[in-house]
Design an enzyme around this catalytic site. Structure first.
Site, short mmCIF file in Angstrom:
data_model
loop_
_atom_site.label_atom_id
_atom_site.label_comp_id
_atom_site.label_asym_id
_atom_site.label_seq_id
_atom_site.Cartn_x
_atom_site.Cartn_y
_atom_site.Cartn_z
N SER A 1 28.97 49.12 50.52
CA SER A 1 28.91 50.58 50.72
C SER A 1 28.94 51.32 49.38
O SER A 1 28.22 52.32 49.20
CB SER A 1 30.02 51.06 51.65
OG SER A 1 31.27 51.03 51.02
N HIS B 1 38.43 50.45 42.18
CA HIS B 1 39.58 49.86 42.87
C HIS B 1 40.16 50.91 43.82
O HIS B 1 40.29 52.07 43.44
CB HIS B 1 40.62 49.42 41.84
CG HIS B 1 41.77 48.70 42.45
ND1 HIS B 1 41.71 47.36 42.80
CD2 HIS B 1 42.99 49.14 42.83
CE1 HIS B 1 42.86 47.01 43.35
NE2 HIS B 1 43.65 48.05 43.39
N ASP C 1 41.92 44.52 37.01
CA ASP C 1 42.28 45.94 37.20
C ASP C 1 43.03 46.56 36.01
O ASP C 1 43.84 47.46 36.19
CB ASP C 1 43.15 46.11 38.47
CG ASP C 1 42.46 45.55 39.70
OD1 ASP C 1 41.24 45.64 39.77
OD2 ASP C 1 43.18 45.03 40.57
N LEU D 1 37.21 37.38 38.22
CA LEU D 1 37.23 37.83 36.84
C LEU D 1 35.84 37.61 36.29
O LEU D 1 35.21 36.59 36.57
CB LEU D 1 38.24 37.02 36.03
CG LEU D 1 39.71 37.36 36.24
CD1 LEU D 1 40.58 36.45 35.40
CD2 LEU D 1 40.00 38.82 35.91
C1 GRF Z 1 35.97 48.73 47.75
O1 GRF Z 1 37.09 49.17 48.43
C2 GRF Z 1 36.24 48.65 46.26
O2 GRF Z 1 37.20 49.56 45.84
C3 GRF Z 1 36.77 47.25 46.10
O3 GRF Z 1 36.06 46.47 47.03
C4 GRF Z 1 35.61 47.29 48.10
C5 GRF Z 1 34.14 47.09 48.22
O4 GRF Z 1 33.63 47.73 49.36
N1 GRF Z 1 36.63 46.81 44.74
P1 GRF Z 1 32.07 47.91 49.52
O5 GRF Z 1 31.45 46.51 49.55
O6 GRF Z 1 31.58 48.71 48.38
O7 GRF Z 1 31.89 48.62 50.83
#
Ligand code: GRF
Length: 192
Positions: A16, A105, A146, A88
């Site tokens: 997404s 994140h 992170d 990583l």
């Molecule tokens: C998101 O919540 C992002 O913050 C984390 O992984 C998730 C990925 O979701 N790193 P999507 O595949 O972009 O819907």
């Protein structure tokens, strides 16, 4: 000039954030354009979505020489955005894209980040701690989970009756709005 940018997705990623970046990059005013989506498995839902959206894709499986193979696949792009990429990043990629790899994140880092803090676990921990506010963070990627410098954060309330799922949904909307702004902020910063 529009910066050619790649998105790296995980094996099980929904994509997404990737599709929000693809869409934003197609805006005439955008400083970037998503030219490539790279995954580790051809069955990744995010890769299939990228193909449907008409973006070039590449599969670089985990294994020997993963770092150099990934660098090779990324030839031609100037920025790399991780979106649901759970590993990583190989040092070769970080060396080839100094301060040019970003990650998103779903918490207000430095809180609720680090190894094991991903997906619904983040929102469970935020609710369990009784936080009144959460959000998302876009940061520069380094060799630790992170921990790179923070580019942009967006905040939202945690409601009394939130479940981890309802909070995740609220944060995800913020993520989609924040990632494109953070990438453009970095691109502008790199040009001055
Ligand atoms: C998101 O919540 C992002 O913050 C984390 O992984 C998730 C990925 O979701 N790193 P999507 O595949 O972009 O819907």
């Amino acid at each position: 000039m529009t910066e050619p940018t790649a998105v790296l997705v995980g094996a099980h990623g929904r994509g997404s954030n990737m599709s929000a970046l693809i869409e934003a990059g197609r805006n005439q005013e955008s400083l970037f354009s998503i030219e490539l989506v790279v995954g580790t498995k051809s069955t990744s839902p995010a890769l299939e979505l990228a193909q449907r959206l008409g973006v070039s894709t590449a599969v670089v499986p985990i294994g020997e020489e993963y770092g150099p193979r990934l660098v090779e696949a990324l030839a031609g792009v100037t920025w790399v955005c991780l979106a649901g990429y759970m590993r990583l990043l190989p040092l070769e990629v970080l060396r080839n894209f100094p301060n040019r790899v970003l990650n998103i994140h779903p918490s207000l880092l430095p809180n609720y980040g680090g190894k094991g803090m991903f997906g619904i676990h983040v929102h469970e921990a935020v609710i369990a701690a009784g936080e009144k506010e959460s959000g998302c963070t876009v940061h520069v990627v380094n060799e630790h989970y992170d921990e790179g410098s923070i580019v942009l954060q967006s905040r939202c309330p945690v409601l009394d009756d939130d479940s981890p799922e309802s909070l995740a949904a609220r944060v995800l909307i913020l993520e989609h709005q924040t990632y494109k702004k953070a990438l453009e902020k970095q691109i502008r910063g790199g040009r001055t």
